[in-house]
Design a protein around this motif. Structure first.
Motif, mmCIF file in Angstrom:
data_model
loop_
_atom_site.group_PDB
_atom_site.id
_atom_site.type_symbol
_atom_site.label_atom_id
_atom_site.label_comp_id
_atom_site.label_asym_id
_atom_site.label_seq_id
_atom_site.Cartn_x
_atom_site.Cartn_y
_atom_site.Cartn_z
ATOM 1 N N VAL A 32 0.853 -1.190 0.000
ATOM 2 C CA VAL A 32 0.000 0.000 0.000
ATOM 3 C C VAL A 32 0.889 1.240 0.000
ATOM 4 C CG1 VAL A 32 -1.993 -1.106 1.096
ATOM 5 C CG2 VAL A 32 -0.203 -0.126 2.538
ATOM 6 N N TYR A 33 0.288 2.383 -0.338
ATOM 7 C CA TYR A 33 1.103 3.596 -0.435
ATOM 8 C C TYR A 33 0.301 4.833 -0.107
ATOM 9 C CZ TYR A 33 -0.981 5.112 -4.891
ATOM 10 O OH TYR A 33 -1.847 5.562 -5.854
ATOM 11 N N GLU A 34 1.009 5.938 -0.006
ATOM 12 C CA GLU A 34 0.404 7.257 0.166
ATOM 13 C C GLU A 34 1.234 8.268 -0.600
ATOM 14 O OE1 GLU A 34 -2.285 8.724 1.492
ATOM 15 O OE2 GLU A 34 -3.090 6.767 2.020
ATOM 16 N N ALA A 51 -3.816 8.071 8.521
ATOM 17 C CA ALA A 51 -5.025 7.325 8.919
ATOM 18 C C ALA A 51 -5.480 6.435 7.763
ATOM 19 C CB ALA A 51 -6.129 8.302 9.324
ATOM 20 N N ARG A 52 -5.408 6.970 6.533
ATOM 21 C CA ARG A 52 -5.805 6.163 5.380
ATOM 22 C C ARG A 52 -4.810 5.031 5.150
ATOM 23 N NH1 ARG A 52 -6.744 9.233 -0.139
ATOM 24 N NH2 ARG A 52 -4.472 9.351 -0.068
ATOM 25 N N LEU A 53 -3.526 5.288 5.393
ATOM 26 C CA LEU A 53 -2.520 4.224 5.257
ATOM 27 C C LEU A 53 -2.851 3.072 6.214
ATOM 28 C CD1 LEU A 53 0.309 3.447 3.960
ATOM 29 C CD2 LEU A 53 1.274 4.210 6.127
ATOM 30 N N VAL A 146 -8.892 0.884 -1.086
ATOM 31 C CA VAL A 146 -7.553 0.534 -0.593
ATOM 32 C C VAL A 146 -6.526 1.189 -1.515
ATOM 33 C CG1 VAL A 146 -5.941 -1.365 -0.179
ATOM 34 C CG2 VAL A 146 -8.390 -1.666 0.274
ATOM 35 N N LYS A 147 -5.612 1.950 -0.932
ATOM 36 C CA LYS A 147 -4.597 2.599 -1.772
ATOM 37 C C LYS A 147 -3.465 1.602 -2.004
ATOM 38 C CE LYS A 147 -2.778 7.261 -2.481
ATOM 39 N NZ LYS A 147 -3.271 7.388 -3.856
ATOM 40 N N ALA A 148 -3.760 0.631 -2.857
ATOM 41 C CA ALA A 148 -2.817 -0.461 -3.134
ATOM 42 C C ALA A 148 -1.847 -0.031 -4.228
ATOM 43 C CB ALA A 148 -3.602 -1.694 -3.574
ATOM 44 N N THR A 178 -17.092 6.901 -11.570
ATOM 45 C CA THR A 178 -16.538 6.613 -10.245
ATOM 46 C C THR A 178 -15.485 7.653 -9.863
ATOM 47 O OG1 THR A 178 -15.057 4.976 -11.270
ATOM 48 C CG2 THR A 178 -17.080 4.142 -10.216
ATOM 49 N N GLU A 179 -14.333 7.625 -10.542
ATOM 50 C CA GLU A 179 -13.266 8.582 -10.223
ATOM 51 C C GLU A 179 -12.276 8.606 -11.379
ATOM 52 O OE1 GLU A 179 -10.813 7.334 -6.886
ATOM 53 O OE2 GLU A 179 -10.908 5.233 -7.511
ATOM 54 N N GLY A 180 -11.231 9.407 -11.239
ATOM 55 C CA GLY A 180 -10.196 9.447 -12.258
ATOM 56 C C GLY A 180 -9.149 8.372 -11.985
ATOM 57 N N SER A 182 -6.144 8.793 -11.226
ATOM 58 C CA SER A 182 -5.399 9.170 -10.022
ATOM 59 C C SER A 182 -5.999 10.428 -9.393
ATOM 60 C CB SER A 182 -3.912 9.374 -10.344
ATOM 61 O OG SER A 182 -3.751 10.432 -11.254
ATOM 62 N N SER A 183 -7.326 10.510 -9.427
ATOM 63 C CA SER A 183 -7.999 11.699 -8.874
ATOM 64 C C SER A 183 -9.462 11.369 -8.592
ATOM 65 C CB SER A 183 -7.931 12.847 -9.885
ATOM 66 O OG SER A 183 -8.536 12.458 -11.102
ATOM 67 N N ASN A 184 -10.109 12.203 -7.812
ATOM 68 C CA ASN A 184 -11.558 12.102 -7.635
ATOM 69 C C ASN A 184 -12.233 13.109 -8.580
ATOM 70 O OD1 ASN A 184 -10.654 11.458 -4.399
ATOM 71 N ND2 ASN A 184 -12.121 10.105 -5.390
ATOM 72 N N GLY A 205 -10.494 10.171 -1.235
ATOM 73 C CA GLY A 205 -9.425 11.156 -1.386
ATOM 74 C C GLY A 205 -9.373 12.122 -0.216
ATOM 75 N N VAL A 206 -8.177 12.431 0.190
ATOM 76 C CA VAL A 206 -7.997 13.429 1.258
ATOM 77 C C VAL A 206 -8.449 14.798 0.723
ATOM 78 C CG1 VAL A 206 -6.236 14.625 2.634
ATOM 79 C CG2 VAL A 206 -6.173 12.122 2.414
ATOM 80 N N THR A 207 -8.092 15.105 -0.521
ATOM 81 C CA THR A 207 -8.498 16.386 -1.122
ATOM 82 C C THR A 207 -10.010 16.413 -1.321
ATOM 83 O OG1 THR A 207 -6.464 16.031 -2.393
ATOM 84 C CG2 THR A 207 -7.716 18.014 -2.888
ATOM 85 N N ARG A 208 -10.583 15.269 -1.715
ATOM 86 C CA ARG A 208 -12.040 15.164 -1.895
ATOM 87 C C ARG A 208 -12.756 15.612 -0.625
ATOM 88 N NH1 ARG A 208 -15.759 11.551 -0.245
ATOM 89 N NH2 ARG A 208 -17.517 10.998 -1.600
ATOM 90 N N SER A 242 -6.898 16.005 -6.336
ATOM 91 C CA SER A 242 -5.921 15.060 -5.783
ATOM 92 C C SER A 242 -4.854 15.855 -5.046
ATOM 93 C CB SER A 242 -5.272 14.175 -6.856
ATOM 94 O OG SER A 242 -4.070 14.740 -7.310
ATOM 95 N N THR A 243 -4.103 15.136 -4.258
ATOM 96 C CA THR A 243 -2.996 15.706 -3.512
ATOM 97 C C THR A 243 -2.023 16.442 -4.424
ATOM 98 O OG1 THR A 243 -3.199 14.010 -1.846
ATOM 99 C CG2 THR A 243 -0.996 14.936 -2.151
ATOM 100 N N VAL A 244 -1.780 15.894 -5.603
ATOM 101 C CA VAL A 244 -0.783 16.494 -6.499
ATOM 102 C C VAL A 244 -1.376 17.653 -7.294
ATOM 103 C CG1 VAL A 244 0.806 16.052 -8.409
ATOM 104 C CG2 VAL A 244 0.477 14.314 -6.650
HETATM 105 N N1 PDD Z 1 -3.464 9.450 -6.264
HETATM 106 N N2 PDD Z 1 -8.383 8.355 -6.690
HETATM 107 C C1 PDD Z 1 -7.286 7.685 -7.068
HETATM 108 C C2 PDD Z 1 -7.446 6.421 -7.841
HETATM 109 C C3 PDD Z 1 -6.011 8.189 -6.743
HETATM 110 O O1 PDD Z 1 -4.916 7.497 -7.107
HETATM 111 C C4 PDD Z 1 -5.900 9.421 -6.044
HETATM 112 C C5 PDD Z 1 -4.575 10.009 -5.662
HETATM 113 C C6 PDD Z 1 -7.080 10.095 -5.675
HETATM 114 C C7 PDD Z 1 -7.049 11.391 -4.891
HETATM 115 O O2 PDD Z 1 -6.731 11.168 -3.538
HETATM 116 P P1 PDD Z 1 -5.988 12.268 -2.660
HETATM 117 O O3 PDD Z 1 -6.819 13.517 -2.732
HETATM 118 O O4 PDD Z 1 -5.961 11.682 -1.309
HETATM 119 O O5 PDD Z 1 -4.634 12.494 -3.271
HETATM 120 C C8 PDD Z 1 -8.300 9.523 -6.005
HETATM 121 C C9 PDD Z 1 -2.128 9.850 -5.895
HETATM 122 C C10 PDD Z 1 -1.893 11.320 -5.907
HETATM 123 C C11 PDD Z 1 -1.151 9.061 -6.744
HETATM 124 O O6 PDD Z 1 -1.395 7.876 -6.918
HETATM 125 O O7 PDD Z 1 -0.158 9.607 -7.205
#
Ligand code: PDD
Length: 285
Positions: A32-34, A51-53, A146-148, A178-180, A182-184, A205-208, A242-244
């Motif tokens: 898993v990752y963050e 917490a999500r990790l 799950v952030k796998a 659903t979502e992107g 790597s983004s919501n 998503g934390v940003t969501r 997203s975080t980025v």
């Molecule tokens: N990805 N949905 C997916 C599938 C993601 O991979 C991400 C973030 C998000 C947004 O989550 P958050 O707001 O917590 O960053 C939603 C990170 C940035 C990545 O894999 O690089």
């Protein structure tokens, strides 16, 4: 100057940060990752990410070898050692090194590593002005909360977007957005904001979550409810979080213009509110 990386309790130069080929992160994507944003040397929403990790690790039955406090202090030390200002911190925990067999290995120590990379402020400014997206079928599993690190469908979707000259691929599962990759995804219709509910089909998503809170404070009604691809295309405004990328307006989907074809007023209001959060003490922990 060579990057310093955190690996299994040690801070080492990147070239010396070596993981075995038999690490299960490598052979099975078993981990898993963050990704955490660093603004002016301070990690943003670190507690929420940790917490999500913990939730992700619990979902795959991976006991974390470090407490959130230990990870937090190692992350801060890493930021300091690398002199990071605006950066993103990648943190990965895998089930460790063991001869390849599918079931969990006995006695393997999980591998933990963290690396901080500078974020290109020009890229963030570009996203802020609007991005194009394509829609793709969501062929992922039903544990998307799950952030796998196992991200092959996301990788293929993002590449399909790139091939089409777009920035992001928006997943659609049985007609529902659903979502992107790597983004919501959010849609704005009048004073209402729509986004897919939390659960097995999206990452929470934390940003969501921050954007939902900000939207309510700005007087918008937030509906965490499913919506279709045609609802999305007909929305007044669409944006990704997203975080980025923070909050990126979507100006085109599948070649079709969204709203007026530029960042919408609600999206811009949210971007400004988010900027204040980044600067203020409440958003930074
Ligand atoms: N990805 N949905 C997916 C599938 C993601 O991979 C991400 C973030 C998000 C947004 O989550 P958050 O707001 O917590 O960053 C939603 C990170 C940035 C990545 O894999 O690089």
């Amino acid at each position: 100057m060579e990057q310093i990386v955190f690996l299994n309790g040690r801070f080492v130069p990147e070239r010396q940060a070596v993981i075995s080929v038999e690490d299960r992160g490598n052979t099975f994507g078993d981990g898993v990752y963050e990704v955490v944003r660093i603004y002016e040397g301070r990690p943003f929403q670190l507690e929420a990410h940790l917490a999500r990790l913990e939730r992700s690790a619990a979902a795959i039955r991976l006991p974390l070898p470090m407490t959130p406090e230990e990870i937090s202090s190692a992350a801060r030390e890493l930021i300091e050692r690398n002199g990071c200002a605006d950066a993103s911190l990648y943190l990965q925990v895998s089930r460790g090194v063991a001869p390849r067999q599918h079931q969990f290995p006995d006695g393997a120590q999980p591998t933990v590593f963290m690396i901080a990379r500078p974020v290109d402020p020009k890229a963030i400014t570009t996203y802020r002005q609007g991005v194009g997206c394509i829609s793709v079928e969501d062929r992922r599993w039903t544990m998307c909360h799950v952030k796998a690190i196992t991200l092959l469908p996301n990788v293929l979707a993002k590449q399909a977007a790139k091939d089409a000259g777009a920035f992001e691929a928006i997943f659609v599962r049985e007609g529902v957005v659903t979502e992107g990759s790597s983004s919501n995804v959010f849609a704005v219709s009048g004073k209402r904001l729509y986004t897919h509910p939390e659960g097995p089909f999206i990452l929470s998503g934390v940003t969501r979550r921050l954007v939902i809170d900000l939207a309510r404070r700005l007087g918008l009604e937030v509906c965490e409810a499913p919506f279709t691809l045609s609802d999305l295309k007909e929305a007044d405004e669409v944006f990704l979080t997203s975080t980025v990328i923070e909050i990126a307006p979507v100006v085109r989907i599948d070649g079709q213009r969204v709203g007026k074809g530029g960042p919408g007023t609600r999206t811009v209001d949210l971007q400004q509110a988010f900027d204040k959060l980044k600067e203020g003490p409440s958003g930074v922990d």
